[in-house]
Design a protein around this motif. Sequence first.
Motif, PDB file in Angstrom:
ATOM      1  N   ASP A  41      32.681 115.053 138.904  1.00 28.82           N
ATOM      2  CA  ASP A  41      32.802 114.596 139.659  1.00 28.82           C
ATOM      3  C   ASP A  41      34.073 114.889 140.849  1.00 28.82           C
ATOM      4  O   ASP A  41      34.606 115.989 140.782  1.00 28.82           O
ATOM      5  CB  ASP A  41      34.174 113.365 138.662  1.00 28.82           C
ATOM      6  CG  ASP A  41      33.768 112.061 140.041  1.00 28.82           C
ATOM      7  OD1 ASP A  41      35.570 112.317 140.754  1.00 28.82           O
ATOM      8  OD2 ASP A  41      33.638 110.980 139.826  1.00 28.82           O
ATOM      9  N   PRO A  42      33.820 114.824 142.039  1.00 31.45           N
ATOM     10  CA  PRO A  42      34.508 115.360 143.123  1.00 31.45           C
ATOM     11  C   PRO A  42      36.030 114.896 143.051  1.00 31.45           C
ATOM     12  O   PRO A  42      36.474 115.527 143.873  1.00 31.45           O
ATOM     13  CB  PRO A  42      34.016 115.291 144.583  1.00 31.45           C
ATOM     14  CG  PRO A  42      32.504 113.738 143.770  1.00 31.45           C
ATOM     15  CD  PRO A  42      32.348 114.108 142.739  1.00 31.45           C
ATOM     16  N   ASP A  43      35.980 113.357 142.930  1.00 33.54           N
ATOM     17  CA  ASP A  43      37.253 113.079 143.137  1.00 33.54           C
ATOM     18  C   ASP A  43      38.375 114.280 141.678  1.00 33.54           C
ATOM     19  O   ASP A  43      39.445 114.482 142.134  1.00 33.54           O
ATOM     20  CB  ASP A  43      37.391 111.978 142.989  1.00 33.54           C
ATOM     21  CG  ASP A  43      36.807 111.112 144.268  1.00 33.54           C
ATOM     22  OD1 ASP A  43      37.124 111.533 145.057  1.00 33.54           O
ATOM     23  OD2 ASP A  43      35.695 110.012 144.051  1.00 33.54           O
ATOM     24  N   LYS A  44      37.640 114.056 141.242  1.00 32.17           N
ATOM     25  CA  LYS A  44      38.488 115.116 139.256  1.00 32.17           C
ATOM     26  C   LYS A  44      38.075 116.598 140.058  1.00 32.17           C
ATOM     27  O   LYS A  44      39.354 116.333 139.914  1.00 32.17           O
ATOM     28  CB  LYS A  44      37.434 114.189 138.171  1.00 32.17           C
ATOM     29  CG  LYS A  44      37.579 112.804 137.819  1.00 32.17           C
ATOM     30  CD  LYS A  44      37.030 112.768 136.343  1.00 32.17           C
ATOM     31  CE  LYS A  44      37.049 111.563 135.926  1.00 32.17           C
ATOM     32  NZ  LYS A  44      36.134 111.327 134.936  1.00 32.17           N
ATOM     33  N   TRP A  45      37.612 116.916 140.203  1.00 32.45           N
ATOM     34  CA  TRP A  45      37.826 118.264 140.768  1.00 32.45           C
ATOM     35  C   TRP A  45      39.046 117.957 142.406  1.00 32.45           C
ATOM     36  O   TRP A  45      39.554 119.340 141.461  1.00 32.45           O
ATOM     37  CB  TRP A  45      36.832 118.700 141.658  1.00 32.45           C
ATOM     38  CG  TRP A  45      35.923 120.067 142.267  1.00 32.45           C
ATOM     39  CD1 TRP A  45      36.109 121.508 141.665  1.00 32.45           C
ATOM     40  CD2 TRP A  45      36.452 120.352 144.115  1.00 32.45           C
ATOM     41  NE1 TRP A  45      37.124 122.132 142.927  1.00 32.45           N
ATOM     42  CE2 TRP A  45      36.553 121.501 144.248  1.00 32.45           C
ATOM     43  CE3 TRP A  45      36.651 119.063 145.102  1.00 32.45           C
ATOM     44  CZ2 TRP A  45      36.543 121.871 145.607  1.00 32.45           C
ATOM     45  CZ3 TRP A  45      37.000 119.464 145.614  1.00 32.45           C
ATOM     46  CH2 TRP A  45      37.043 120.994 146.140  1.00 32.45           C
ATOM     47  N   TRP A  46      38.861 117.697 142.832  1.00 30.59           N
ATOM     48  CA  TRP A  46      40.244 117.836 143.646  1.00 30.59           C
ATOM     49  C   TRP A  46      41.426 117.102 143.278  1.00 30.59           C
ATOM     50  O   TRP A  46      42.318 117.873 143.646  1.00 30.59           O
ATOM     51  CB  TRP A  46      39.859 117.012 145.282  1.00 30.59           C
ATOM     52  CG  TRP A  46      40.805 116.610 145.436  1.00 30.59           C
ATOM     53  CD1 TRP A  46      41.371 115.795 146.690  1.00 30.59           C
ATOM     54  CD2 TRP A  46      41.709 117.888 145.983  1.00 30.59           C
ATOM     55  NE1 TRP A  46      42.339 116.018 147.192  1.00 30.59           N
ATOM     56  CE2 TRP A  46      42.475 117.050 147.820  1.00 30.59           C
ATOM     57  CE3 TRP A  46      41.179 118.719 147.042  1.00 30.59           C
ATOM     58  CZ2 TRP A  46      43.616 118.438 148.258  1.00 30.59           C
ATOM     59  CZ3 TRP A  46      42.064 120.299 147.661  1.00 30.59           C
ATOM     60  CH2 TRP A  46      42.870 119.721 147.954  1.00 30.59           C
ATOM     61  N   ASN A  47      41.446 116.406 142.255  1.00 31.30           N
ATOM     62  CA  ASN A  47      42.626 116.227 141.780  1.00 31.30           C
ATOM     63  C   ASN A  47      43.692 117.253 141.185  1.00 31.30           C
ATOM     64  O   ASN A  47      44.042 117.475 140.569  1.00 31.30           O
ATOM     65  CB  ASN A  47      42.540 115.106 140.645  1.00 31.30           C
ATOM     66  CG  ASN A  47      42.074 113.213 141.533  1.00 31.30           C
ATOM     67  OD1 ASN A  47      42.599 113.914 142.457  1.00 31.30           O
ATOM     68  ND2 ASN A  47      41.594 113.021 140.489  1.00 31.30           N
ATOM     69  N   SER A  48      42.915 118.170 140.689  1.00 30.85           N
ATOM     70  CA  SER A  48      42.725 119.596 139.489  1.00 30.85           C
ATOM     71  C   SER A  48      43.015 120.174 140.571  1.00 30.85           C
ATOM     72  O   SER A  48      43.345 121.019 139.747  1.00 30.85           O
ATOM     73  CB  SER A  48      41.232 119.608 138.839  1.00 30.85           C
ATOM     74  OG  SER A  48      40.867 120.583 139.517  1.00 30.85           O
ATOM     75  N   LEU A  49      42.698 120.888 141.565  1.00 28.95           N
ATOM     76  CA  LEU A  49      43.275 121.547 142.885  1.00 28.95           C
ATOM     77  C   LEU A  49      44.370 121.198 143.392  1.00 28.95           C
ATOM     78  O   LEU A  49      45.039 121.987 143.927  1.00 28.95           O
ATOM     79  CB  LEU A  49      41.687 121.951 143.362  1.00 28.95           C
ATOM     80  CG  LEU A  49      40.944 122.907 143.381  1.00 28.95           C
ATOM     81  CD1 LEU A  49      40.183 122.699 144.226  1.00 28.95           C
ATOM     82  CD2 LEU A  49      41.375 124.241 142.848  1.00 28.95           C
ATOM     83  N   ALA A  50      44.551 119.222 143.813  1.00 29.05           N
ATOM     84  CA  ALA A  50      45.405 119.184 144.673  1.00 29.05           C
ATOM     85  C   ALA A  50      46.994 119.521 144.588  1.00 29.05           C
ATOM     86  O   ALA A  50      47.563 120.425 145.637  1.00 29.05           O
ATOM     87  CB  ALA A  50      45.071 117.747 144.517  1.00 29.05           C
ATOM     88  N   PRO A  51      47.704 119.721 142.966  1.00 21.39           N
ATOM     89  CA  PRO A  51      49.066 120.090 143.375  1.00 21.39           C
ATOM     90  C   PRO A  51      48.629 121.455 142.591  1.00 21.39           C
ATOM     91  O   PRO A  51      50.226 121.707 143.856  1.00 21.39           O
ATOM     92  CB  PRO A  51      48.924 119.364 140.848  1.00 21.39           C
ATOM     93  CG  PRO A  51      47.686 118.562 141.175  1.00 21.39           C
ATOM     94  CD  PRO A  51      46.506 118.838 142.100  1.00 21.39           C
ATOM     95  N   ILE A  52      48.122 122.264 142.681  1.00 20.38           N
ATOM     96  CA  ILE A  52      48.158 123.667 143.279  1.00 20.38           C
ATOM     97  C   ILE A  52      48.157 124.239 144.641  1.00 20.38           C
ATOM     98  O   ILE A  52      49.003 125.109 144.857  1.00 20.38           O
ATOM     99  CB  ILE A  52      47.219 124.470 142.906  1.00 20.38           C
ATOM    100  CG1 ILE A  52      46.875 124.599 140.980  1.00 20.38           C
ATOM    101  CG2 ILE A  52      46.865 126.296 142.828  1.00 20.38           C
ATOM    102  CD1 ILE A  52      45.898 124.641 140.608  1.00 20.38           C
ATOM    103  N   ILE A  53      47.539 123.360 145.428  1.00 22.74           N
ATOM    104  CA  ILE A  53      47.031 123.430 146.735  1.00 22.74           C
ATOM    105  C   ILE A  53      48.436 123.264 147.615  1.00 22.74           C
ATOM    106  O   ILE A  53      49.232 123.948 148.514  1.00 22.74           O
ATOM    107  CB  ILE A  53      45.832 122.911 147.144  1.00 22.74           C
ATOM    108  CG1 ILE A  53      44.857 123.409 146.728  1.00 22.74           C
ATOM    109  CG2 ILE A  53      45.716 123.151 148.848  1.00 22.74           C
ATOM    110  CD1 ILE A  53      44.492 124.400 146.882  1.00 22.74           C
ATOM    111  N   GLU A  54      48.810 121.395 147.296  1.00 25.43           N
ATOM    112  CA  GLU A  54      50.218 120.868 148.202  1.00 25.43           C
ATOM    113  C   GLU A  54      51.702 121.607 147.403  1.00 25.43           C
ATOM    114  O   GLU A  54      51.998 121.878 148.585  1.00 25.43           O
ATOM    115  CB  GLU A  54      50.004 119.751 148.051  1.00 25.43           C
ATOM    116  CG  GLU A  54      48.267 119.001 148.471  1.00 25.43           C
ATOM    117  CD  GLU A  54      47.891 117.575 147.838  1.00 25.43           C
ATOM    118  OE1 GLU A  54      49.030 117.614 146.589  1.00 25.43           O
ATOM    119  OE2 GLU A  54      47.327 117.139 148.418  1.00 25.43           O
TER     120      GLU A  54
END
Length: 268
Positions: free
Chosen positions: A118-131
């Motif tokens: 799921d692309p939104d779950k994918w982003w939710n897993s990455l966002a904290p690291i990126i941000e």
Amino acid sequence: MGQTASQPVPDKSLQVIGAGLSRTGTTSFGVACSYLLDGPCYHGGTQMLNSPESHIKRWIEIIRHTPVKDETDREAVHEGVKEMLGGYVACTDLPSNAFVEELMDIYPNAKVICTVRDPDKWWNSLAPIIEKGNLTVLSWILAPLPTLRMFRTYHDALDDGRVGELYFRPGEPKRPTRAMWDRHIEHLKKVVPKEKLFFYDVRDGWEPLCAILGVPVPKDVPFPKLNDAQAMDNFMKASARRGLMAWTVTFLTVAVAGFSAGKYAKWI
């Protein structure tokens, strides 16, 4: 992500180009392909962080020829990718998933398989690291450690080169966003012939992957279930501890040397 880098086998050739983005089950996918195709899989994270420093330096050299501007760049990228991925039956994760076009040219019979979730779950897993991540601080912590001290240089080369070319747009910050997913899928559909492009969710297990590869479904063999995010998190935490310890030893050595020099100076 495993802790041991796979070794190429001279008589093996790439049969699967893993085109999935990081955190889409690329580790499980790589292990599954290795089992089904009876050969080593090149998993970018594992290979990059568990190989001699010369390995990541070579990739940096290759990536710096992107975006391709002339025939010199084109040849350097083509030959470099061929050199780094020769002897493997499959590849997955960065940096190989950013060189799908080159790999199709080198291995025209290989299938391109993009692992998905799921692309939104994918982003939710990455966002904290990126941000919240701070590459500058991390690069200083890892500076005493061979290979890992090149992580920032490797990251910057990707952002300035192929990753930036594929996923960033003018005026946008040079960092992954949710749009990266859509741009990646769009890119694959544009450059990969329809009959060679497959999308696969590792949660579906052996059957669909075996159907894509045209091989029998393993009997009584559980599908590998490895946590990409957890493995990378554990690895980086352990590496940060090693880096901090190395800095501590360095500072103590300098302090002791300074103290000893001071005492010696008084004696003379």
